[in-house]
Design an enzyme around this catalytic site. Structure first.
Site, PDB file in Angstrom:
ATOM      1  N   ASP A   1     -17.405  73.868  61.177  1.00 31.34           N
ATOM      2  CA  ASP A   1     -16.048  73.668  61.688  1.00 31.34           C
ATOM      3  C   ASP A   1     -16.040  73.199  63.142  1.00 31.34           C
ATOM      4  O   ASP A   1     -15.313  72.282  63.516  1.00 31.34           O
ATOM      5  CB  ASP A   1     -15.236  74.968  61.570  1.00 31.34           C
ATOM      6  CG  ASP A   1     -15.246  75.502  60.147  1.00 31.34           C
ATOM      7  OD1 ASP A   1     -15.579  74.721  59.234  1.00 31.34           O
ATOM      8  OD2 ASP A   1     -14.939  76.689  59.952  1.00 31.34           O
TER       9      ASP A   1
ATOM     10  N   GLU B   1     -19.587  73.085  50.335  1.00 36.78           N
ATOM     11  CA  GLU B   1     -18.936  74.343  50.731  1.00 36.78           C
ATOM     12  C   GLU B   1     -19.919  75.502  50.639  1.00 36.78           C
ATOM     13  O   GLU B   1     -20.638  75.635  49.650  1.00 36.78           O
ATOM     14  CB  GLU B   1     -17.733  74.584  49.817  1.00 36.78           C
ATOM     15  CG  GLU B   1     -16.578  75.258  50.480  1.00 36.78           C
ATOM     16  CD  GLU B   1     -15.932  74.408  51.575  1.00 36.78           C
ATOM     17  OE1 GLU B   1     -16.347  74.538  52.744  1.00 36.78           O
ATOM     18  OE2 GLU B   1     -15.020  73.631  51.260  1.00 36.78           O
ATOM     19  N   HIS B   2     -19.906  76.298  51.688  1.00 32.86           N
ATOM     20  CA  HIS B   2     -20.823  77.446  51.814  1.00 32.86           C
ATOM     21  C   HIS B   2     -22.288  76.987  51.807  1.00 32.86           C
ATOM     22  O   HIS B   2     -23.162  77.688  51.309  1.00 32.86           O
ATOM     23  CB  HIS B   2     -20.552  78.492  50.718  1.00 32.86           C
ATOM     24  CG  HIS B   2     -19.256  79.217  50.964  1.00 32.86           C
ATOM     25  ND1 HIS B   2     -19.133  80.235  51.870  1.00 32.86           N
ATOM     26  CD2 HIS B   2     -18.019  79.030  50.437  1.00 32.86           C
ATOM     27  CE1 HIS B   2     -17.865  80.661  51.889  1.00 32.86           C
ATOM     28  NE2 HIS B   2     -17.171  79.940  51.039  1.00 32.86           N
ATOM     29  N   THR B   3     -22.495  75.817  52.333  1.00 29.90           N
ATOM     30  CA  THR B   3     -23.861  75.297  52.450  1.00 29.90           C
ATOM     31  C   THR B   3     -24.331  75.301  53.906  1.00 29.90           C
ATOM     32  O   THR B   3     -25.525  75.272  54.157  1.00 29.90           O
ATOM     33  CB  THR B   3     -23.928  73.842  51.928  1.00 29.90           C
ATOM     34  OG1 THR B   3     -22.806  73.145  52.457  1.00 29.90           O
ATOM     35  CG2 THR B   3     -23.900  73.778  50.427  1.00 29.90           C
ATOM     36  N   ASP B   4     -23.381  75.329  54.864  1.00 27.01           N
ATOM     37  CA  ASP B   4     -23.811  75.164  56.275  1.00 27.01           C
ATOM     38  C   ASP B   4     -24.723  76.289  56.737  1.00 27.01           C
ATOM     39  O   ASP B   4     -25.740  76.052  57.377  1.00 27.01           O
ATOM     40  CB  ASP B   4     -22.617  74.941  57.231  1.00 27.01           C
ATOM     41  CG  ASP B   4     -21.610  76.067  57.305  1.00 27.01           C
ATOM     42  OD1 ASP B   4     -21.676  77.007  56.477  1.00 27.01           O
ATOM     43  OD2 ASP B   4     -20.735  76.022  58.209  1.00 27.01           O
TER      44      ASP B   4
END
Ligand code: GLA
Length: 393
Positions: free
Chosen positions: A172, A35-38
């Site tokens: 996403d 999470e919050h890595t992309d």
């Protein structure tokens, strides 16, 4: 023999293909971990779920585009020959996609799109990405455009960044296009290479618990977190240069060990943000290994660790999400839980033993409504394939 006939036939065939009504489906997603890595060029592990946006529609002979949202009971119309700007509502997602196609120089016909869906909005399940992807695939199919799936995902992301004004990463849109039923999508957001990881969840269910606290990324801290990560990467990179260590282009390039050595260059806040990203990347790789080994206990523990880090270091959780995770953790039969998506509200994912699912919902509902005065929603979710189309006649 005249070459005219096959050509005419082709033209007629292509006309038939174009006027046939189309039906497109594009799913929402959950992110298992990463999470919050992309947007830090890191790893993510999402899968598409059985909640989707559907677009039915056809070509128009003029240059008008009519977008009809069945769920909002609204119809809007634009003219492809005239310029158009964001309106600040649901239509910005399809309009943004149209704008990106036009800016890339694609020739688009007029069209009518009837849009509906069953992805709860603002629940962190990527209804907006699904709407972008469904629109993009609809336009591609209707106009027979030559554009690869990866480019399509990037086009949708750009639409959201530039037209809607949210600096989201690629996860996403990629998940909505590339997911495969029964698998998680292990995506390297640096070069967009990916592999499918089988989900050994037999005997377990993924239950989503929805806080019903809507997040809106534009008005949230999302863009601020991105900025903090950029700053942290820049400072770490300068420090690494001084110490003649490796080159750091983004937080992805830092292992937990190297981060330890360099973190002195960061303020307390930037240090926390960077630590989350660095460790979350590692957790995601470990989660993939755990799934491959059928080790659901380790996988569940990684989910809890990810949640704690998002709560304490990245600070994107909220009391509602925390309670859901904490209450779940107390129950036998729950292997792991965490917030999923951007945070600040939305859903938790919970890996729950099949025979415990009813009890889980009852118990969580009670504690949640005692604390917040309303019950959460629950969705038993199945993984599903990425976006697809069919002609309806
Ligand atoms: C939102 C964004 C994604 C990703 C997640 C957090 O869903 O659209 O790109 O950054 O938040 O992991």
């Amino acid at each position: 023999m005249s070459t005219k006939r096959p050509l005419t036939l082709l033209l007629v065939l292509s006309k038939i293909r174009k006027v046939k009504p189309l039906k497109i489906r594009a799913p929402g997603r959950i992110n298992l971990i990463g999470e919050h890595t992309d947007y830090n060029s890191g790893f993510v592990l999402p899968c598409a779920i059985n909640r989707e946006i559907t677009i039915r529609g056809k070509e128009r002979k003029d240059k008008k585009v009519v977008l009809h949202s069945l769920d909002f009971g609204e119809k809007i119309e634009i003219d492809l020959k005239k310029s158009f700007s964001p309106r600040g509502d649901w239509a910005d997602y399809p309009l943004g996609v149209i704008k990106e196609y036009l800016e890339k120089g694609f020739f688009l016909s007029g069209m009518e799109l009837e849009i509906s869906g069953n992805i709860p909005i603002g629940a962190g399940l990527s209804s907006s990405a699904a709407l972008e992807v469904a629109t993009a695939l609809f336009i591609k199919t209707l106009n027979n455009l030559k554009i690869e799936k990866t480019e399509l995902a990037l086009l949708c992301q750009k639409a959201e960044n530039s037209f809607v004004g949210v600096s989201c990463g690629i996860m996403d849109q990629f998940a909505s296009l590339f997911s495969k039923k029964g698998f998680a999508l292990f995506l390297d957001c640096r070069n967009l290479s990916y592999s499918y990881v089988p989900l050994p969840f037999s005997g377990y269910k993924i239950i989503l618990a929805d806080t019903k606290k809507k997040h809106r990324l534009t008005s949230s801290f999302y863009n601020q977190r991105r900025k903090e990560c950029r700053q942290a990467a820049k400072l770490l990179s300068e420090e690494a240069k001084k110490k003649k260590l490796l080159e750091i282009k983004s937080l992805r390039d830092t292992s937990p060990e190297i981060f330890q050595e360099l973190k002195g260059s960061l303020s307390q806040v930037l240090g926390k943000r960077a630590k989350h990203v660095v460790e979350e990347n590692e957790r995601t790789e470990r989660a993939v290994e755990a799934l491959k080994k059928n080790d659901l206990i380790s996988f569940g523990n990684l989910l809890y660790a990810s949640h704690n880090s998002l709560r304490d270091l990245y600070e994107v959780s909220c009391p509602e999400l925390n309670l859901l995770v904490e209450e779940g953790k107390k129950m036998p039969g729950v292997l792991g839980a965490r917030m999923t998506g951007a945070g600040f509200g939305g859903c938790t994912i919970n890996l729950v033993k099949e025979e415990t699912t009813d009890k889980f919902q009852e118990k969580i509902s009670l504690s949640f409504s005692a604390a917040f005065g309303h019950r959460p929603d629950f969705y038993l979710c199945e993984t599903t394939d990425g976006a697809s189309f069919k002609t309806t006649r």
